[in-house]
Design a protein around this motif. Structure first.
Motif, PDB file in Angstrom:
ATOM      1  N   ARG A  81       0.752  -1.111  -0.058  1.00  0.00           N
ATOM      2  CA  ARG A  81       0.037   0.008   0.010  1.00  0.00           C
ATOM      3  C   ARG A  81       0.799   1.332   0.004  1.00  0.00           C
ATOM      4  O   ARG A  81       0.598   2.294  -0.809  1.00  0.00           O
ATOM      5  N   ASN A  82       2.023   1.099   0.917  1.00  0.00           N
ATOM      6  CA  ASN A  82       2.766   2.303   0.939  1.00  0.00           C
ATOM      7  C   ASN A  82       3.433   2.528  -0.279  1.00  0.00           C
ATOM      8  O   ASN A  82       3.719   3.853  -1.003  1.00  0.00           O
ATOM      9  N   ALA A  83       4.114   1.625  -1.028  1.00  0.00           N
ATOM     10  CA  ALA A  83       4.513   1.753  -2.360  1.00  0.00           C
ATOM     11  C   ALA A  83       3.455   2.416  -3.428  1.00  0.00           C
ATOM     12  O   ALA A  83       4.144   3.293  -4.147  1.00  0.00           O
ATOM     13  N   ALA A  84       2.497   1.920  -3.331  1.00  0.00           N
ATOM     14  CA  ALA A  84       1.373   2.194  -4.410  1.00  0.00           C
ATOM     15  C   ALA A  84       0.898   3.821  -4.234  1.00  0.00           C
ATOM     16  O   ALA A  84       1.016   4.592  -4.818  1.00  0.00           O
ATOM     17  N   GLU A  85       1.145   4.121  -2.936  1.00  0.00           N
ATOM     18  CA  GLU A  85       0.695   5.459  -2.638  1.00  0.00           C
ATOM     19  C   GLU A  85       1.813   6.388  -2.921  1.00  0.00           C
ATOM     20  O   GLU A  85       1.755   7.467  -3.468  1.00  0.00           O
ATOM     21  N   LEU A  86       3.015   6.290  -2.683  1.00  0.00           N
ATOM     22  CA  LEU A  86       4.115   6.845  -3.018  1.00  0.00           C
ATOM     23  C   LEU A  86       4.400   7.089  -4.395  1.00  0.00           C
ATOM     24  O   LEU A  86       4.801   7.998  -5.123  1.00  0.00           O
ATOM     25  N   LYS A  87       4.259   5.875  -5.298  1.00  0.00           N
ATOM     26  CA  LYS A  87       4.454   5.774  -6.686  1.00  0.00           C
ATOM     27  C   LYS A  87       3.364   6.914  -7.515  1.00  0.00           C
ATOM     28  O   LYS A  87       3.785   7.610  -8.308  1.00  0.00           O
ATOM     29  N   GLN A  88       2.162   6.792  -6.897  1.00  0.00           N
ATOM     30  CA  GLN A  88       1.194   7.863  -7.460  1.00  0.00           C
ATOM     31  C   GLN A  88       1.141   9.296  -7.048  1.00  0.00           C
ATOM     32  O   GLN A  88       0.610  10.181  -7.317  1.00  0.00           O
ATOM     33  N   GLY A  89       1.894   9.233  -5.712  1.00  0.00           N
ATOM     34  CA  GLY A  89       1.941  10.585  -5.089  1.00  0.00           C
ATOM     35  C   GLY A  89       0.816  11.082  -4.279  1.00  0.00           C
ATOM     36  O   GLY A  89       0.911  12.221  -3.844  1.00  0.00           O
ATOM     37  N   SER A  90      -0.151  10.452  -4.220  1.00  0.00           N
ATOM     38  CA  SER A  90      -1.371  11.004  -3.519  1.00  0.00           C
ATOM     39  C   SER A  90      -2.199   9.565  -3.330  1.00  0.00           C
ATOM     40  O   SER A  90      -2.308   8.475  -3.949  1.00  0.00           O
ATOM     41  N   PRO A  91      -2.540   9.471  -1.836  1.00  0.00           N
ATOM     42  CA  PRO A  91      -2.559  10.570  -1.009  1.00  0.00           C
ATOM     43  C   PRO A  91      -1.057  10.353  -0.122  1.00  0.00           C
ATOM     44  O   PRO A  91      -0.756   9.277   0.021  1.00  0.00           O
ATOM     45  N   PHE A  92      -0.496  11.589  -0.089  1.00  0.00           N
ATOM     46  CA  PHE A  92       0.861  11.460   0.755  1.00  0.00           C
ATOM     47  C   PHE A  92       0.918  11.212   1.869  1.00  0.00           C
ATOM     48  O   PHE A  92       1.550  10.769   2.609  1.00  0.00           O
ATOM     49  N   LEU A  93      -0.102  12.123   2.536  1.00  0.00           N
ATOM     50  CA  LEU A  93      -0.620  11.917   4.018  1.00  0.00           C
ATOM     51  C   LEU A  93      -1.925  11.434   3.953  1.00  0.00           C
ATOM     52  O   LEU A  93      -2.784  11.760   3.058  1.00  0.00           O
ATOM     53  N   TRP A  94      -2.114  10.521   5.092  1.00  0.00           N
ATOM     54  CA  TRP A  94      -3.095   9.948   5.364  1.00  0.00           C
ATOM     55  C   TRP A  94      -4.429  10.844   5.253  1.00  0.00           C
ATOM     56  O   TRP A  94      -5.782  10.313   5.050  1.00  0.00           O
ATOM     57  N   ILE A  95      -4.326  11.845   6.227  1.00  0.00           N
ATOM     58  CA  ILE A  95      -5.469  12.712   6.269  1.00  0.00           C
ATOM     59  C   ILE A  95      -5.861  13.352   4.816  1.00  0.00           C
ATOM     60  O   ILE A  95      -7.140  13.972   4.708  1.00  0.00           O
ATOM     61  N   ASP A  96      -5.096  13.284   3.718  1.00  0.00           N
ATOM     62  CA  ASP A  96      -5.713  13.611   2.506  1.00  0.00           C
ATOM     63  C   ASP A  96      -6.808  12.905   2.082  1.00  0.00           C
ATOM     64  O   ASP A  96      -7.519  13.156   1.035  1.00  0.00           O
ATOM     65  N   ASN A  97      -6.917  11.428   2.512  1.00  0.00           N
ATOM     66  CA  ASN A  97      -8.136  10.720   2.150  1.00  0.00           C
ATOM     67  C   ASN A  97      -9.338  11.108   2.764  1.00  0.00           C
ATOM     68  O   ASN A  97     -10.570  10.457   2.438  1.00  0.00           O
ATOM     69  N   LEU A  98      -9.357  12.125   3.903  1.00  0.00           N
ATOM     70  CA  LEU A  98     -10.502  12.332   4.397  1.00  0.00           C
ATOM     71  C   LEU A  98     -11.487  13.329   3.498  1.00  0.00           C
ATOM     72  O   LEU A  98     -10.997  13.944   2.781  1.00  0.00           O
ATOM     73  N   PRO A  99     -12.751  13.202   3.888  1.00  0.00           N
ATOM     74  CA  PRO A  99     -13.644  14.370   3.122  1.00  0.00           C
ATOM     75  C   PRO A  99     -13.171  15.557   3.368  1.00  0.00           C
ATOM     76  O   PRO A  99     -12.611  16.069   4.361  1.00  0.00           O
ATOM     77  N   ARG A 215       9.104  16.654  -0.438  1.00  0.00           N
ATOM     78  CA  ARG A 215       8.873  15.606   0.106  1.00  0.00           C
ATOM     79  C   ARG A 215       9.933  14.675   0.231  1.00  0.00           C
ATOM     80  O   ARG A 215      10.911  14.685  -0.618  1.00  0.00           O
ATOM     81  N   ALA A 216      10.115  13.767   1.042  1.00  0.00           N
ATOM     82  CA  ALA A 216      10.833  12.854   1.358  1.00  0.00           C
ATOM     83  C   ALA A 216      10.070  11.654   2.300  1.00  0.00           C
ATOM     84  O   ALA A 216       8.826  11.701   2.689  1.00  0.00           O
ATOM     85  N   HIS A 217      10.622  10.346   2.252  1.00  0.00           N
ATOM     86  CA  HIS A 217      10.170   9.426   3.186  1.00  0.00           C
ATOM     87  C   HIS A 217      11.286   8.530   3.339  1.00  0.00           C
ATOM     88  O   HIS A 217      12.495   8.367   2.976  1.00  0.00           O
ATOM     89  N   SER A 218      11.008   7.511   4.411  1.00  0.00           N
ATOM     90  CA  SER A 218      11.810   6.329   4.816  1.00  0.00           C
ATOM     91  C   SER A 218      11.298   5.285   5.089  1.00  0.00           C
ATOM     92  O   SER A 218      10.121   5.255   5.586  1.00  0.00           O
ATOM     93  N   ARG A 219      12.276   4.325   5.162  1.00  0.00           N
ATOM     94  CA  ARG A 219      11.680   2.952   5.586  1.00  0.00           C
ATOM     95  C   ARG A 219      12.637   2.297   6.633  1.00  0.00           C
ATOM     96  O   ARG A 219      14.048   2.263   6.263  1.00  0.00           O
ATOM     97  N   SER A 220      12.242   1.768   7.790  1.00  0.00           N
ATOM     98  CA  SER A 220      13.125   1.256   8.800  1.00  0.00           C
ATOM     99  C   SER A 220      12.349  -0.031   9.169  1.00  0.00           C
ATOM    100  O   SER A 220      11.358  -0.236   9.450  1.00  0.00           O
ATOM    101  N   SER A 221      13.558  -1.084   9.310  1.00  0.00           N
ATOM    102  CA  SER A 221      13.043  -2.505   9.749  1.00  0.00           C
ATOM    103  C   SER A 221      14.043  -2.646  11.021  1.00  0.00           C
ATOM    104  O   SER A 221      15.257  -2.306  10.995  1.00  0.00           O
ATOM    105  N   ALA A 222      13.462  -3.234  12.110  1.00  0.00           N
ATOM    106  CA  ALA A 222      14.288  -3.737  13.106  1.00  0.00           C
ATOM    107  C   ALA A 222      14.709  -4.927  12.845  1.00  0.00           C
ATOM    108  O   ALA A 222      14.027  -5.804  12.921  1.00  0.00           O
TER     109      ALA A 222
END
Length: 312
Positions: A81-99, A215-222
């Motif tokens: 899901r994250n990869a798909a959202e980042l690829k299309q650029g929207s919604p970048f923040l989850w609140i962008d999905n709100l009405p 815009r920037a993002h990161s991915r972290s795995s323990a």
């Protein structure tokens, strides 16, 4: 950090245990309160007195293959899901999905200093992913840092040698182990106290990505989590990975940053795995356990805001 609660206790044993651990007055003839039961359940498996409950086991849990498999499925779907959202650029923040009306109100609240945190649930073909013998905690938060830039946030997030300063007391020690461009491997020692104190030595693999100038993002795995026994003492030692008290078995994190509206919005999504709660105690302890990862995320967001503003 994240905790889970495990042992079964009857009411009288709970009361005896709380008295034993915390020096409370004798309340054996009184009806135990909810706080008493929670406190007893939290402390029980740490000292596990043999006579606490007939037939009850204080043995620590083990990370099972089916538990890990359910978590990995959750992470895989969340990653997709994250990869798909980042690829299309929207919604970048989850609140962008709100009405629209709710979205505008959410942005205004964020700009006024509110941190918005919500529980998430990744589903498989529309169904909940069952996690036997474990609990999957999934939370997402977004906050706003006024008069800051994406670069300001990255300078804090990537400054792992000082995370023990920025995120104390939750992060007790921090160190960059490897650094190559936008890839980091870091050591973080977590400490969290809530009735009991838990210390975890963790190693994280982190990658940063610059999506655009704003815009920037990161991915972290323990990639390693080890519970520390007798932390701070000369004879402290790490318990075997996956063969401990199950406070935190796995943790995956996704960060996003977007610069606009005179500042930068920061978003963090965390999926973690802990031991489960025994049958019969979920109604009582479940909400309490679930609040720990939420509290940790809220602390992280506020600490990040403070660190970014302090470095400006």
């Amino acid at each position: 950090m994240i905790y889970a609660i495990v042992p079964w206790l009857d009411g009288i044993s709970c009361v005896r245990l709380v008295r034993q651990v915390n020096g409370l007055p004798d309340v054996q003839n009184r009806k135990p309160t909810l706080a008493t039961l929670i406190l007893a359940a939290l402390t029980f498996f740490t000292i596990a007195p043999a006579n606490c409950a007939s037939g009850a086991s204080g043995a620590p849990p083990k990370l099972k293959l089916e538990t890990e498999s359910a978590f990995e499925r959750t992470v895989h779907l969340t990653e997709d899901r994250n990869a798909a959202e980042l690829k299309q650029g929207s919604p970048f923040l989850w609140i962008d999905n709100l009405p629209e009306k709710e979205r505008n109100a959410a942005y205004e609240a964020l700009r006024n200093g509110t941190t918005r945190i919500e529980r998430r649930q990744t589903q498989n073909a529309g169904k909940e992913i069952h996690c036997p013998s474990g609990l999957i905690h999934h939370w997402e938060a977004v906050a706003f840092i006024r008069d800051a830039t994406v670069d300001d946030v990255l300078r804090v997030l990537e400054d792992y040698d000082r995370h023990s300063e920025y995120y104390k007391p939750d992060v007790e020690r921090s160190k960059t182990l490897q650094h190559d461009g936008d890839h980091f491997q870091v050591f973080l020692r977590f400490r969290r106290h809530k009735v009991i104190t838990v210390v975890l030595n963790t190693t994280h693999d982190v990658n940063y990505f610059r999506d655009s100038p704003t815009r920037a993002h990161s991915r972290s795995s323990a990639i390693r989590i080890a519970e520390v026994e007798d932390a701070g003492k000369a004879d402290e030692r790490e318990k075997s990975v996956g063969d401990d008290n199950g406070f935190l078995w796995r943790m995956e994190t996704w960060w996003r940053m977007e610069e606009k509206d005179g500042g930068v919005y920061i978003q963090s999504e965390v999926v973690s795995l802990t031991r489960d709660i025994p049958i019969g105690l979920g109604w009582m302890i479940g909400p309490f356990v679930s609040s720990i990862p939420k509290e940790s995320l809220a602390f992280t967001m506020e600490a990040t805001r403070k660190a970014v503003l302090a470095k400006k």
